[in-house]
Design an enzyme around this catalytic site. Structure first.
Site, mmCIF file in Angstrom:
data_model
loop_
_atom_site.group_PDB
_atom_site.id
_atom_site.type_symbol
_atom_site.label_atom_id
_atom_site.label_comp_id
_atom_site.label_asym_id
_atom_site.label_seq_id
_atom_site.Cartn_x
_atom_site.Cartn_y
_atom_site.Cartn_z
ATOM 1 N N SER A 163 14.724 24.002 43.408
ATOM 2 C CA SER A 163 13.394 24.563 43.687
ATOM 3 C C SER A 163 13.536 26.055 43.966
ATOM 4 O O SER A 163 14.297 26.443 44.861
ATOM 5 C CB SER A 163 12.773 23.898 44.908
ATOM 6 O OG SER A 163 12.666 22.514 44.724
ATOM 7 N N GLU A 170 12.502 30.124 47.971
ATOM 8 C CA GLU A 170 13.485 29.373 48.746
ATOM 9 C C GLU A 170 14.883 29.920 48.468
ATOM 10 O O GLU A 170 15.766 29.906 49.324
ATOM 11 C CB GLU A 170 13.420 27.889 48.335
ATOM 12 C CG GLU A 170 14.173 26.987 49.265
ATOM 13 C CD GLU A 170 14.622 25.709 48.600
ATOM 14 O OE1 GLU A 170 15.849 25.530 48.466
ATOM 15 O OE2 GLU A 170 13.771 24.902 48.232
ATOM 16 N N ARG A 210 13.021 23.423 55.496
ATOM 17 C CA ARG A 210 13.862 24.379 54.768
ATOM 18 C C ARG A 210 14.193 25.633 55.604
ATOM 19 O O ARG A 210 14.286 26.738 55.084
ATOM 20 C CB ARG A 210 13.186 24.847 53.468
ATOM 21 C CG ARG A 210 13.078 23.788 52.398
ATOM 22 C CD ARG A 210 14.449 23.389 51.873
ATOM 23 N NE ARG A 210 14.344 22.598 50.658
ATOM 24 C CZ ARG A 210 14.110 21.290 50.609
ATOM 25 N NH1 ARG A 210 13.961 20.601 51.734
ATOM 26 N NH2 ARG A 210 14.036 20.666 49.465
#
Ligand code: EPU
Length: 337
Positions: free
Chosen positions: A237, A333, A163
């Protein structure tokens, strides 16, 4: 001709469905339009690059220019070592996946139904069900915001990790991606290692899956687990799965031997943030206008009238509670604006 609008509501442009305004807003539909915009010296005021708005939480109005990248186009060529597919940064990610599945180009089927656009996909190295963008990435073209100069980034240039990429670190806020080239194949090596995929294939009595089967299965797993932003605002998420070293992990493990974790090749351990959050009693709870999703505690939701500040403060509460219980610090995130 680019058309800069004033005082625009960003509500239709973020999947959280948060109300916030931008003092300036412009949609660019080609690389040339973007060059024209950069020549206007927009970099003097704060600006924000927006793709599908599926990874952002607006906690206040944005005093500056929002640049929505809507560069279209998908094309493909057959090369000696596979198939190259080029897509404009504004292409909806899942439209690209569907195009590839339709033509039998394998490699991105596990990434079906991820929200967002092609241009955002390298920024956070999107991933799901055992595949990450870096596995199919060849290169991307980007314009330097300050100069408008075009640069091609290779796989190595992008420094992809979980990520993360150079576009979120050293080069944060310096380049705008305009197109991405993917390396795919017509000789599929299907990735079915993920338990949920295997279970779903079994329940459908599929022994020898095609890439379309994998795409269908992944899509239905996602639909079952994740809320649909068109009815319940969310950005997927909200936190990353924390990656901790062996020493920290042994402390967590000694107190919580059933902790859900995956050992990584470099000796680090990735913990399931959804599990940590659920263990703190947060799964499916509703707090004011926000909360976590009933089937996936890692996803924060807007039950209709949440403000960004409210979602943010709930996320702070989650971080503090998880840290107090497990000694593990969750990192967001989603981009907080
Ligand atoms: N779990 C729980 N409770 C929960 C959620 C998860 O206990 O409420 C545990 C379960 O043991 C489950 C495990 O965590 O087996 C993993 O859950 P899941 O398969 O849902 O995956 P994840 O690690 O929570 C990541 C990605 C998702 C991606 C899935 C599937 C991150 C931050 N998220 O979630 O990506 O779809 O894997 O590969 O890495 C996104 O980035 O927005 C996103 C949805």
């Amino acid at each position: 001709m680019v058309n800069i609008q004033k005082d625009i509501s960003l509500k239709p442009y973020n999947t959280f469905g948060i109300s916030a305004n931008a003092t300036g807003f412009v949609e660019v539909r080609s690389e040339d339009e973007l060059i024209e915009l950069l020549r206007k010296d927009i970099t003097k005021e704060p600006f924000l690059i927006l793709g599908g708005g599926s990874n952002v939480l607006f906690t206040r109005d944005f005093q500056g220019l929002v640049v929505k990248i809507s560069i279209p186009g998908i094309s493909s060529t057959i090369t000696d070592d596979g198939i190259e597919v080029t897509a404009g940064a504004g292409v909806v990610w899942n439209d690209l996946v569907m195009y590839c599945v339709e033509y039998g180009f394998a490699g991105m089927e596990n990434l079906s139904l991820i929200p967002g656009t092609v241009g955002a996909s390298p920024v956070q190295n999107i991933g799901a069900y055992g595949v990450e963008l870096k596995d199919i990435f060849k290169s991307c073209t980007a314009l330097e915001i300050r100069t408008g100069i075009k640069r091609i980034f290779s796989l190595d240039d992008c420094r992809f990790t979980y990520r993360d990429s150079i576009f979120k670190t050293e080069l944060k806020g310096r380049y705008i991606i305009t197109s991405v080239v993917f390396k795919l194949t017509d000789q599929p090596k299907l990735n079915t290692q993920y338990g949920a995929i295997q279970d779903e294939l079994k329940s459908r009595n599929i022994d020898d899956p095609t890439i379309r089967n994998i795409s269908d299965v992944v899509s239905s797993i996602r639909v079952g687990k994740l809320p649909d932003p068109s009815t319940i605002g969310n950005a997927g998420s909200f936190f990353k799965n924390p990656v901790i070293n062996a020493n920290s992990f042994s402390k967590v493990y000694s107190n919580f031997p059933n902790v859900v974790h995956y050992s990584m090749s470099d000796g680090m351990e990735k913990l399931a943030a959804g599990w940590l959050i659920e263990q703190c009693g947060f799964k499916g709870i509703i707090v004011g206008n926000t909360g976590t999703w009933k089937h996936q505690a890692l996803v924060l939701v807007n039950h209709g009238r949440a403000t960004g500040a409210e979602v943010y403060s709930f996320s702070e509460h989650i971080i503090e509670t998880v840290n107090a219980r497990f000694g593990v610090l969750l990192e967001r995130e989603v981009n907080i604006m």
